[in-house]
Write a protein that holds these residues in place. Structure first.
Motif, mmCIF file in Angstrom:
data_model
loop_
_atom_site.group_PDB
_atom_site.id
_atom_site.type_symbol
_atom_site.label_atom_id
_atom_site.label_comp_id
_atom_site.label_asym_id
_atom_site.label_seq_id
_atom_site.Cartn_x
_atom_site.Cartn_y
_atom_site.Cartn_z
ATOM 1 N N UNK A 158 -22.876 66.437 17.281
ATOM 2 C CA UNK A 158 -23.596 66.885 18.475
ATOM 3 C C UNK A 158 -22.659 67.442 19.538
ATOM 4 N N UNK A 159 -21.366 67.447 19.246
ATOM 5 C CA UNK A 159 -20.393 67.905 20.240
ATOM 6 C C UNK A 159 -19.976 69.337 19.927
ATOM 7 N N UNK A 160 -20.088 70.238 20.911
ATOM 8 C CA UNK A 160 -19.600 71.601 20.663
ATOM 9 C C UNK A 160 -18.103 71.586 20.352
ATOM 10 N N UNK A 161 -17.675 72.478 19.488
ATOM 11 C CA UNK A 161 -16.261 72.541 19.095
ATOM 12 C C UNK A 161 -15.363 72.732 20.315
ATOM 13 N N UNK A 177 -7.523 77.187 28.674
ATOM 14 C CA UNK A 177 -7.127 78.560 28.326
ATOM 15 C C UNK A 177 -6.894 78.678 26.827
ATOM 16 N N UNK A 178 -6.120 77.727 26.298
ATOM 17 C CA UNK A 178 -5.669 77.836 24.912
ATOM 18 C C UNK A 178 -6.787 77.509 23.930
ATOM 19 N N UNK A 179 -7.730 76.652 24.353
ATOM 20 C CA UNK A 179 -8.895 76.384 23.506
ATOM 21 C C UNK A 179 -9.731 77.657 23.385
ATOM 22 N N UNK A 180 -9.990 78.329 24.516
ATOM 23 C CA UNK A 180 -10.764 79.582 24.484
ATOM 24 C C UNK A 180 -10.076 80.617 23.594
ATOM 25 N N UNK A 181 -8.783 80.767 23.767
ATOM 26 C CA UNK A 181 -8.041 81.776 23.009
ATOM 27 C C UNK A 181 -8.026 81.449 21.509
ATOM 28 N N UNK A 182 -7.860 80.170 21.187
ATOM 29 C CA UNK A 182 -7.783 79.777 19.773
ATOM 30 C C UNK A 182 -9.134 79.976 19.080
ATOM 31 N N UNK A 183 -10.229 79.663 19.783
ATOM 32 C CA UNK A 183 -11.554 79.857 19.180
ATOM 33 C C UNK A 183 -11.828 81.345 18.966
ATOM 34 N N UNK A 184 -11.412 82.162 19.930
ATOM 35 C CA UNK A 184 -11.606 83.608 19.783
ATOM 36 C C UNK A 184 -10.824 84.125 18.579
ATOM 37 N N UNK A 185 -9.577 83.737 18.515
ATOM 38 C CA UNK A 185 -8.718 84.223 17.439
ATOM 39 C C UNK A 185 -9.232 83.787 16.064
ATOM 40 N N UNK A 187 -12.410 83.308 15.504
ATOM 41 C CA UNK A 187 -13.766 83.868 15.436
ATOM 42 C C UNK A 187 -14.831 82.781 15.318
ATOM 43 N N UNK A 188 -14.613 81.683 16.035
ATOM 44 C CA UNK A 188 -15.582 80.581 16.020
ATOM 45 C C UNK A 188 -16.325 80.553 17.356
ATOM 46 N N UNK A 189 -17.646 80.529 17.303
ATOM 47 C CA UNK A 189 -18.445 80.463 18.527
ATOM 48 C C UNK A 189 -18.239 79.105 19.197
ATOM 49 N N UNK A 190 -17.993 79.100 20.520
ATOM 50 C CA UNK A 190 -17.665 77.834 21.204
ATOM 51 C C UNK A 190 -18.792 76.804 21.202
ATOM 52 N N UNK A 191 -20.031 77.245 20.964
ATOM 53 C CA UNK A 191 -21.149 76.295 20.988
ATOM 54 C C UNK A 191 -21.448 75.690 19.617
ATOM 55 N N UNK A 192 -20.739 76.122 18.596
ATOM 56 C CA UNK A 192 -20.913 75.494 17.279
ATOM 57 C C UNK A 192 -20.540 74.020 17.369
ATOM 58 N N UNK A 193 -21.152 73.201 16.536
ATOM 59 C CA UNK A 193 -20.773 71.789 16.577
ATOM 60 C C UNK A 193 -19.405 71.610 15.912
ATOM 61 N N UNK A 268 -15.319 76.396 32.291
ATOM 62 C CA UNK A 268 -15.662 77.749 31.853
ATOM 63 C C UNK A 268 -15.183 78.000 30.435
ATOM 64 N N UNK A 269 -16.054 78.623 29.653
ATOM 65 C CA UNK A 269 -15.656 79.070 28.323
ATOM 66 C C UNK A 269 -15.808 80.585 28.284
ATOM 67 N N UNK A 270 -14.794 81.283 27.847
ATOM 68 C CA UNK A 270 -14.852 82.737 27.699
ATOM 69 C C UNK A 270 -14.868 83.047 26.207
ATOM 70 N N UNK A 271 -15.771 83.958 25.806
ATOM 71 C CA UNK A 271 -15.870 84.259 24.373
ATOM 72 C C UNK A 271 -16.535 85.610 24.162
ATOM 73 N N UNK A 272 -16.413 86.139 22.945
ATOM 74 C CA UNK A 272 -17.093 87.376 22.578
ATOM 75 C C UNK A 272 -18.248 87.020 21.644
ATOM 76 N N UNK A 273 -19.497 87.287 22.084
ATOM 77 C CA UNK A 273 -20.647 86.911 21.254
ATOM 78 C C UNK A 273 -20.728 87.711 19.952
ATOM 79 N N UNK A 274 -20.046 88.836 19.865
ATOM 80 C CA UNK A 274 -20.068 89.598 18.608
ATOM 81 C C UNK A 274 -19.016 89.089 17.628
ATOM 82 N N UNK A 275 -17.832 88.815 18.141
ATOM 83 C CA UNK A 275 -16.729 88.434 17.246
ATOM 84 C C UNK A 275 -16.788 86.964 16.837
#
Ligand SMILES: [Zn+2]
Length: 277
Positions: A158-161, A177-185, A187-193, A268-275
């Motif tokens: 139940x916890x977002x990644x 910062x580094x969590x946002x960057x690592x998830x982007x790199x 390509x994992x959506x931050x709201x996934x469990x 704040x979480x920054x992400x690309x909804x397409x990637x």
């Protein structure tokens, strides 16, 4: 706020400057920062040789000959000014602690907002310090790999990644910062469990976390001079951010989508909804 790469850079700077030196002057301009200083802080540092430095999450440990370790946390605004004895006269504003070595090095702990901390602990008991004991895996440790990540988050259904990666009990000191960057790199959506990571994703995520931190430390290393001068400004990794702080700007990977921002657990979480899927 100093993140892990900056803290690592500061720790390396201190190591280069004062490891092996004998501390001959300790000036405490106040009796507390976030918490009161230990009553024996000055006494235990005086006339001791600095044996080594280490970093745990965002804490710096300075180990002394007498088997005491001084623990530093830079808080929100802390900096270590590394210079020579006789330099920095008059002393910079908000300089709360000054350590001087027989060899002529002067370390000043500057912290305008005073969320920083200094404590003393027996070197043998470092791991059981209340601030360190609950910390999880060191992100740059060779132990951090895909299987460990998958295992760590297996029950986090139940916890977002994003939230799980910021939890210090699992991985210590990673930082927003580094969590946002690592998830982007990866390509994992931050709201996934957190439990939804596949074997391949976990493997890539672990590798990307370490790559991003290593790159940031390398660029932090080039701004080391900023810690030597009292008026230094910080440069470094921020120019390399792919998503962090880029809300509304074009994604640097797909170009066609704007970077989005959402709030998760108050951050704040920054992400690309397409990637990121
Ligand atoms: Zn994109």
């Amino acid at each position: 706020m100093p993140e892990l790469p900056e803290v690592e850079t500061v720790m390396r700077g201190l190591r280069t400057a004062i490891e092996g030196h004998k501390i001959v002057h300790v000036t405490l301009n106040r009796h507390d920062l976030r918490w009161p200083f230990p009553a024996n802080l000055r006494e235990e540092m005086l006339n001791q040789r600095v044996v080594s430095f280490s970093r745990r999450a965002k804490y710096i440990l300075m180990r002394l000959e007498n088997k005491w370790s001084v623990l530093f946390h830079l808080g929100m605004s802390g900096r270590m000014l590394i210079g020579s004895v006789g330099q920095n006269e008059p002393p910079p504003k908000h300089e709360h602690v000054i350590i001087e070595s027989e060899e002529g090095v002067r370390i000043g702990f500057v912290d305008p907002r005073r969320f920083g901390a200094i404590d003393l602990i027996r070197t043998a008991d470092e791991a059981s310090h209340p601030l360190l004991t609950k910390l999880g895996l060191e992100p740059l440790s060779s132990k951090l790999d895909g299987p460990v990540l998958q295992e760590m988050f297996a029950t986090k259904r139940h916890t977002p990644i994003k939230t799980a990666l910021l939890d210090q009990r699992y991985i210590a000191g990673l930082g927003n910062i580094y969590v946002c960057e690592a998830l982007f790199k990866t390509r994992i959506h931050p709201e996934r469990t957190a439990s939804s990571l596949t074997e391949e994703e976990a493997h890539l995520l672990a590798r990307n976390i370490q790559d991003i931190l290593t790159t940031a430390i390398a660029s932090g290393g080039s701004s080391l001079r900023d810690y030597v001068q009292s008026d230094g400004t910080r440069g470094g990794y921020q120019d390399l951010h792919l998503v962090y702080g880029r809300e509304g700007e074009a994604c640097r990977q797909c170009s066609s989508t704007e970077i989005q921002r959402l709030i998760q657990s108050g951050r704040s979480t920054f992400y690309c909804p397409s990637c990121q899927k």
